[in-house]
Design a protein around this motif. Structure first.
Motif, PDB file in Angstrom:
ATOM      1  N   THR A  43     -56.579  72.657  92.750  1.00  0.00           N
ATOM      2  CA  THR A  43     -57.232  72.686  91.534  1.00  0.00           C
ATOM      3  C   THR A  43     -56.385  72.346  90.221  1.00  0.00           C
ATOM      4  OG1 THR A  43     -59.109  74.271  92.003  1.00  0.00           O
ATOM      5  CG2 THR A  43     -58.538  74.026  89.735  1.00  0.00           C
ATOM      6  N   VAL A  44     -56.944  71.344  89.472  1.00  0.00           N
ATOM      7  CA  VAL A  44     -55.824  71.035  88.207  1.00  0.00           C
ATOM      8  C   VAL A  44     -56.749  71.449  86.916  1.00  0.00           C
ATOM      9  CG1 VAL A  44     -54.943  69.085  86.698  1.00  0.00           C
ATOM     10  CG2 VAL A  44     -55.060  68.769  89.579  1.00  0.00           C
ATOM     11  N   GLU A  45     -56.020  72.403  86.089  1.00  0.00           N
ATOM     12  CA  GLU A  45     -56.628  72.689  84.956  1.00  0.00           C
ATOM     13  C   GLU A  45     -55.692  72.230  83.900  1.00  0.00           C
ATOM     14  OE1 GLU A  45     -58.604  76.877  85.008  1.00  0.00           O
ATOM     15  OE2 GLU A  45     -57.063  76.836  86.379  1.00  0.00           O
ATOM     16  N   ILE A  46     -56.135  71.571  82.796  1.00  0.00           N
ATOM     17  CA  ILE A  46     -55.219  70.964  81.696  1.00  0.00           C
ATOM     18  C   ILE A  46     -56.175  71.223  80.470  1.00  0.00           C
ATOM     19  CG2 ILE A  46     -56.375  68.660  82.074  1.00  0.00           C
ATOM     20  CD1 ILE A  46     -53.472  67.727  81.517  1.00  0.00           C
ATOM     21  N   SER A  47     -55.203  71.476  79.344  1.00  0.00           N
ATOM     22  CA  SER A  47     -55.995  71.532  78.058  1.00  0.00           C
ATOM     23  C   SER A  47     -56.333  70.131  77.653  1.00  0.00           C
ATOM     24  CB  SER A  47     -54.929  72.143  77.059  1.00  0.00           C
ATOM     25  OG  SER A  47     -53.899  71.427  76.927  1.00  0.00           O
ATOM     26  N   TYR A  48     -57.239  70.142  76.367  1.00  0.00           N
ATOM     27  CA  TYR A  48     -57.790  68.900  76.210  1.00  0.00           C
ATOM     28  C   TYR A  48     -56.953  67.910  75.558  1.00  0.00           C
ATOM     29  CZ  TYR A  48     -60.685  65.454  73.479  1.00  0.00           C
ATOM     30  OH  TYR A  48     -61.172  64.113  73.301  1.00  0.00           O
ATOM     31  N   ASN A  49     -55.826  68.542  75.048  1.00  0.00           N
ATOM     32  CA  ASN A  49     -54.776  67.670  74.611  1.00  0.00           C
ATOM     33  C   ASN A  49     -53.788  67.059  75.416  1.00  0.00           C
ATOM     34  OD1 ASN A  49     -52.990  69.641  74.706  1.00  0.00           O
ATOM     35  ND2 ASN A  49     -52.700  70.121  72.388  1.00  0.00           N
ATOM     36  N   THR A  50     -53.907  67.529  76.642  1.00  0.00           N
ATOM     37  CA  THR A  50     -52.952  67.329  77.907  1.00  0.00           C
ATOM     38  C   THR A  50     -51.703  67.996  77.952  1.00  0.00           C
ATOM     39  OG1 THR A  50     -52.168  65.212  77.289  1.00  0.00           O
ATOM     40  CG2 THR A  50     -54.446  65.335  78.240  1.00  0.00           C
ATOM     41  N   LEU A  51     -51.223  68.763  76.866  1.00  0.00           N
ATOM     42  CA  LEU A  51     -49.889  69.309  76.702  1.00  0.00           C
ATOM     43  C   LEU A  51     -49.887  70.765  76.635  1.00  0.00           C
ATOM     44  CD1 LEU A  51     -48.569  66.789  73.841  1.00  0.00           C
ATOM     45  CD2 LEU A  51     -48.596  66.666  76.471  1.00  0.00           C
ATOM     46  N   ASP A  52     -50.852  71.272  76.043  1.00  0.00           N
ATOM     47  CA  ASP A  52     -50.610  72.764  75.749  1.00  0.00           C
ATOM     48  C   ASP A  52     -50.620  73.402  77.179  1.00  0.00           C
ATOM     49  OD1 ASP A  52     -50.524  72.534  73.245  1.00  0.00           O
ATOM     50  OD2 ASP A  52     -52.785  73.163  72.847  1.00  0.00           O
ATOM     51  N   ILE A  53     -51.543  73.048  78.023  1.00  0.00           N
ATOM     52  CA  ILE A  53     -51.523  73.699  79.409  1.00  0.00           C
ATOM     53  C   ILE A  53     -51.725  72.839  80.757  1.00  0.00           C
ATOM     54  CG2 ILE A  53     -52.750  75.558  80.933  1.00  0.00           C
ATOM     55  CD1 ILE A  53     -53.591  77.035  78.133  1.00  0.00           C
ATOM     56  N   ILE A  54     -50.955  72.916  81.513  1.00  0.00           N
ATOM     57  CA  ILE A  54     -50.992  72.063  82.678  1.00  0.00           C
ATOM     58  C   ILE A  54     -50.906  72.974  83.809  1.00  0.00           C
ATOM     59  CG2 ILE A  54     -50.349  70.118  84.124  1.00  0.00           C
ATOM     60  CD1 ILE A  54     -49.152  68.840  81.493  1.00  0.00           C
ATOM     61  N   GLN A  55     -51.890  73.135  84.589  1.00  0.00           N
ATOM     62  CA  GLN A  55     -51.638  74.087  85.788  1.00  0.00           C
ATOM     63  C   GLN A  55     -52.444  73.458  86.899  1.00  0.00           C
ATOM     64  OE1 GLN A  55     -52.418  78.639  85.500  1.00  0.00           O
ATOM     65  NE2 GLN A  55     -54.231  78.138  86.735  1.00  0.00           N
ATOM     66  N   VAL A  56     -51.398  73.573  88.059  1.00  0.00           N
ATOM     67  CA  VAL A  56     -52.028  73.093  89.347  1.00  0.00           C
ATOM     68  C   VAL A  56     -51.915  73.974  90.390  1.00  0.00           C
ATOM     69  CG1 VAL A  56     -51.683  71.317  91.199  1.00  0.00           C
ATOM     70  CG2 VAL A  56     -51.494  70.679  89.103  1.00  0.00           C
ATOM     71  N   ARG A  57     -52.939  74.503  91.041  1.00  0.00           N
ATOM     72  CA  ARG A  57     -53.368  75.594  92.182  1.00  0.00           C
ATOM     73  C   ARG A  57     -53.690  74.796  93.271  1.00  0.00           C
ATOM     74  NH1 ARG A  57     -56.653  78.371  89.714  1.00  0.00           N
ATOM     75  NH2 ARG A  57     -58.634  77.752  90.958  1.00  0.00           N
ATOM     76  N   ASP A  58     -52.982  75.339  94.586  1.00  0.00           N
ATOM     77  CA  ASP A  58     -53.412  74.814  95.771  1.00  0.00           C
ATOM     78  C   ASP A  58     -53.303  75.930  96.629  1.00  0.00           C
ATOM     79  OD1 ASP A  58     -50.885  75.249  97.397  1.00  0.00           O
ATOM     80  OD2 ASP A  58     -49.805  74.009  95.856  1.00  0.00           O
ATOM     81  N   ASN A  59     -53.854  75.820  97.952  1.00  0.00           N
ATOM     82  CA  ASN A  59     -53.933  76.757  98.960  1.00  0.00           C
ATOM     83  C   ASN A  59     -53.140  76.368 100.248  1.00  0.00           C
ATOM     84  OD1 ASN A  59     -55.268  74.415  99.853  1.00  0.00           O
ATOM     85  ND2 ASN A  59     -56.829  75.659 100.945  1.00  0.00           N
ATOM     86  N   GLY A  60     -51.829  75.726  99.988  1.00  0.00           N
ATOM     87  CA  GLY A  60     -51.045  75.401 100.819  1.00  0.00           C
ATOM     88  C   GLY A  60     -50.322  76.658 101.299  1.00  0.00           C
ATOM     89  N   HIS A  61     -49.220  76.193 101.956  1.00  0.00           N
ATOM     90  CA  HIS A  61     -48.435  77.326 102.847  1.00  0.00           C
ATOM     91  C   HIS A  61     -47.634  78.328 101.841  1.00  0.00           C
ATOM     92  CE1 HIS A  61     -44.998  74.885 102.506  1.00  0.00           C
ATOM     93  NE2 HIS A  61     -45.301  73.987 103.437  1.00  0.00           N
ATOM     94  N   GLY A  62     -47.340  77.810 100.636  1.00  0.00           N
ATOM     95  CA  GLY A  62     -46.662  78.486  99.586  1.00  0.00           C
ATOM     96  C   GLY A  62     -45.160  78.259  99.924  1.00  0.00           C
ATOM     97  N   ILE A  63     -44.278  79.088  99.053  1.00  0.00           N
ATOM     98  CA  ILE A  63     -42.965  78.868  99.060  1.00  0.00           C
ATOM     99  C   ILE A  63     -42.111  80.156  99.522  1.00  0.00           C
ATOM    100  CG2 ILE A  63     -40.636  78.491  97.595  1.00  0.00           C
ATOM    101  CD1 ILE A  63     -42.895  77.145  95.538  1.00  0.00           C
ATOM    102  N   ALA A  64     -41.639  79.811 100.619  1.00  0.00           N
ATOM    103  CA  ALA A  64     -40.869  80.851 101.365  1.00  0.00           C
ATOM    104  C   ALA A  64     -39.871  81.793 100.392  1.00  0.00           C
ATOM    105  CB  ALA A  64     -40.001  80.614 102.588  1.00  0.00           C
ATOM    106  N   PRO A  65     -39.771  83.019 100.341  1.00  0.00           N
ATOM    107  CA  PRO A  65     -38.863  83.829  99.509  1.00  0.00           C
ATOM    108  C   PRO A  65     -37.402  83.365  99.483  1.00  0.00           C
ATOM    109  CG  PRO A  65     -40.250  85.433 100.945  1.00  0.00           C
ATOM    110  CD  PRO A  65     -40.427  84.109 101.215  1.00  0.00           C
TER     111      PRO A  65
END
Length: 300
Positions: A43-65
């Protein structure tokens, strides 16, 4: 002016601007990371001006500690260990330079990485500094009758499913000219980002993709690709460009040791071939428009 060596800060800023030229390039890099983590939903969430907020969320295996302290450090990667590995990586990974997150941290107002691996009760939210370091804090630790001043990573426990979320705010904060240029035509950037997601849908037809534009006047900029189980490129074509347009295309497969094979865009015909490499393209019939070529799993 005499020749002098640039300070490290200036070198990093210039290099970052070359790695990430606009918000679309950042979205593409984050999608690559998600796919390398075996994500099946992005899922990509981005503010209308494309700069204020850029967020990418995935259901991958994650990052190990053990990997989290280095996740945003420049030239740190889990894909290769030395130069010789480049000959073996082939199509196994979409990226291996260790540049994207470090560049994003350098040029943005803030960068937060939230991740959780299988077996963890909650996710961990990490705040990243402009140098790519995980922010630290001083804490007193009591051990029997003694107290120790320790340096610990600043992390918050949050609720999130297994996977990774990268949130960038105020992109190009350190590059005001680049930021002003980007703000002149955000609609063009949003169109480019949507196009990127569509090409990934063709390259990875079984992966769910969602684009959500924040702070927009309406939801016309939102886009969802929700594939059926075991979807192929023909299924993606029907969902993205429509049945009528897909019927005007051929799916052509070039193999290293076989002549080109053409399939109908409706998916009929055998699709299994054996070869050392394959090049696939959804090609429009004569005078039908643009082509969408891709090497399996990677848009061209």
């Amino acid at each position: 002016m005499s020749i002098t060596a640039l300070p490290a800060r200036a070198v990093q800023a210039i290099g970052s601007a070359q790695v990430l030229t606009d918000s679309a390039s950042l979205v593409k890099e984050l999608i690559d990371n998600a796919l390398d983590a075996q994500a099946t939903s992005i899922t990509v969430e981005i503010s209308y001006n494309t700069l204020d907020i850029i967020q990418v969320r995935d259901n991958g295996h994650g990052i190990a500690p053990v990997d989290r302290p280095m996740v945003c450090k420049r030239h740190c990667t889990s894909k290769i260990k030395d130069l010789e590995d480049l000959a073996k990586i082939g199509g196994a990974s979409l990226g291996f330079r260790g540049e994207a997150l470090a560049s994003a941290a350098e040029m943005s107002g803030s960068l937060v990485v939230t991740t959780r691996i299988l077996g963890e009760i909650t996710a961990v939210s990490l705040k990243v500094s402009q140098t790519g370091e995980i922010e630290m804090y001083l804490a007193w630790t009591a051990i029997r009758t003694h107290s120790l001043l320790t340096l610990s990573y600043s992390e918050d426990r949050v609720s999130q499913a297994v996977g990774t979320t990268v949130r960038v705010t105020d992109l190009f904060k350190s590059l005001p000219v680049r930021r002003q240029t980007a703000l002149k035509d955000p609609a063009k950037q949003l169109t480019k980002i949507k196009r990127i997601l569509q090409t990934y849908a063709f390259a990875r037809p079984s992966v769910r993709l969602h684009l959500k534009v924040l702070k927009a006047k309406n939801d016309k900029g939102n886009w969802i690709y929700a594939p059926k189980a075991k979807a192929n490129v023909c299924d993606a074509a029907i969902k993205i460009i429509g049945t009528r347009a897909a019927d005007q295309c051929h799916w052509i497969v070039w193999c290293s040791d076989n002549p080109p094979i053409s399939f109908a865009a409706n998916g009929t015909g055998s699709q299994e071939t054996d070869s050392s490499y394959r090049l696939e393209a959804l090609m429009p019939k004569a005078h039908s428009g643009k082509a969408l070529p891709y090497i399996p799993t990677r848009p061209v």
